[in-house]
Design an enzyme around this catalytic site. Structure first.
Site, mmCIF file in Angstrom:
data_model
loop_
_atom_site.group_PDB
_atom_site.id
_atom_site.type_symbol
_atom_site.label_atom_id
_atom_site.label_comp_id
_atom_site.label_asym_id
_atom_site.label_seq_id
_atom_site.Cartn_x
_atom_site.Cartn_y
_atom_site.Cartn_z
ATOM 1 N N ASN A 84 -35.384 79.633 38.550
ATOM 2 C CA ASN A 84 -35.069 81.034 38.769
ATOM 3 C C ASN A 84 -36.266 81.885 38.321
ATOM 4 O O ASN A 84 -37.309 81.343 37.925
ATOM 5 C CB ASN A 84 -33.779 81.432 38.049
ATOM 6 C CG ASN A 84 -33.854 81.244 36.530
ATOM 7 O OD1 ASN A 84 -34.933 81.302 35.936
ATOM 8 N ND2 ASN A 84 -32.710 81.017 35.907
ATOM 9 N N GLU A 119 -37.429 81.210 34.685
ATOM 10 C CA GLU A 119 -38.012 79.879 34.528
ATOM 11 C C GLU A 119 -39.391 79.800 35.175
ATOM 12 O O GLU A 119 -40.312 79.191 34.629
ATOM 13 C CB GLU A 119 -37.066 78.840 35.124
ATOM 14 C CG GLU A 119 -35.771 78.675 34.325
ATOM 15 C CD GLU A 119 -34.648 78.056 35.129
ATOM 16 O OE1 GLU A 119 -33.571 77.796 34.537
ATOM 17 O OE2 GLU A 119 -34.817 77.829 36.345
ATOM 18 N N ASP A 136 -25.980 77.983 41.815
ATOM 19 C CA ASP A 136 -25.511 76.615 42.025
ATOM 20 C C ASP A 136 -25.167 76.371 43.487
ATOM 21 O O ASP A 136 -25.430 75.292 44.035
ATOM 22 C CB ASP A 136 -24.278 76.343 41.154
ATOM 23 C CG ASP A 136 -24.619 76.285 39.672
ATOM 24 O OD1 ASP A 136 -25.792 76.048 39.344
ATOM 25 O OD2 ASP A 136 -23.711 76.494 38.848
#
Length: 351
Positions: free
Chosen positions: A57, A60, A131
């Site tokens: 993301n 990150e 997810d």
């Protein structure tokens, strides 16, 4: 045993310490040629597995690149500029950075890049969109779809759940229903004018481009992505069947306007689609007065019939990378050649 019998493996590591060690060793031993997708807080820890795909993301990705994304930062641009470093840090064949409201950005070792745009929501929700994106991306890729198509499909699945309250999932029926809604995608002149007026009143810059977009290919999607990046709202005007026939010849278009509109509208970079029947989009340009009129081609603004219409109201004209019609023509020829070969082999073709 589960890994050995699978076509794809998704590794989700949230830093609890449960996966490194024996699990990592087992994955290394049984990696073979199966698809490996890693979604982890610390992607460096998994780089020795040489994943096919990693999905950091924004936070990150920023940590991997030693960057800090400010509130108004062009996060997609910063990730694209640092793509080589991102690929090296993760050891992956390709990286799909998920940037929530800014969609996603794909970069790979071939130097390619592909962008998707998220459908906006009024309020931030804990929806499970990340997810959902990873799951759909993996399934599509494991099924053999091209990576960019898999990314587009995953963006649609994420859009489905992010528009629902609370945590949700996207079923196959949900995805099919959402994509099916694009079959009546083309807006009429009055409806489009109202939509553009509302977008403009909200301070958004309007980009208009046009074309036949028959037999959509990578050159088209690259061009439309470039057009989207010029402003906030992208309107794509498609030549009607009659207009395309006058422009391309009696055997075109291959796909009718409604089908072409549905395909183009399903692209995340496209906000509105309309169909025009004139030989040029000049009447549409004069009606909408887009901030930017984008055209793909190997010519100058002086060569375009649309230029005076754009300049008359103070608009800008942008010439984007040339998308040759020969690529579409080549695809059509290959399809027809294969159909002819199949008919001949079956004894139904011409002698």
């Amino acid at each position: 045993d589960a890994v050995a019998g699978s076509a794809a493996v998704v590794l989700c590591d949230y830093g609890s310490g449960a996966l490194p060690g024996p699990v990592q060793e087992a994955l290394q031993a049984h990696r073979a040629d199966r698809l490996l997708v890693v979604d982890a807080h610390n992607l460096r820890q998994w780089r020795t597995l040489r994943p096919d795909l990693v999905t950091p993301n924004a936070q990150e990705a920023a940590r991997l690149l030693d960057l800090e994304f400010g509130p108004d930062a062009d996060r997609a641009g910063l990730v694209a500029d640092a793509s080589r470093n991102l690929l090296a840090a993760t050891g992956a064949e390709a990286v799909v950075a998920t940037l929530d409201r800014d969609g996603t950005l794909l970069v790979n070792n071939d130097g390619g890049a592909h962008r998707t745009w998220a459908s906006p929501v009024s309020e931030k929700q804990a929806s499970g969109a990340g997810d959902t994106f990873v799951a759909c991306l993996t399934l599509a890729r494991a099924a053999g779809l091209p990576l960019t198509t898999s990314q587009d499909l995953a963006q649609v699945a994420a859009d489905v759940v992010v528009h629902r309250p609370g945590t949700s999932v996207c079923t196959t029926a949900d995805l099919a229903g959402h994509l099916g809604a694009f079959t009546e995608a083309a807006l009429g002149a009055e409806e489009l004018a109202r939509a553009v007026a509302a977008e403009r009143s909200a301070g958004r810059r309007i980009v208009l481009t046009n074309g036949c977009f028959d037999v959509l290919h990578r050159g088209h999607t690259t061009y439309l992505t470039q057009a989207k990046q010029l402003g906030d709202v992208l309107v794509v005007a498609l030549n009607s069947d009659a207009s395309a026939r006058r422009l391309k010849g009696p055997d075109r278009p291959i796909n009718h306007a409604a089908d072409r509109a549905g395909v183009v509208a399903s692209l995340s970079c496209v906000d509105y689609v309309t169909v025009f029947d004139t030989d040029t989009p000049i009447p549409l340009i004069e009606a909408l007065k887009p901030d930017i009129y984008a055209k793909g081609g190997d010519y100058s603004p002086q060569m375009l019939a649309e230029t005076p219409a754009v300049e008359a109201y103070g608009g800008q004209l942008a010439i984007l990378d040339y998308v040759s019609d020969h690529s579409t023509t080549a695809v059509v020829k290959r399809i027809r050649a294969q159909d002819g070969a199949g008919e001949a082999a079956a004894g139904t073709g011409p002698a």
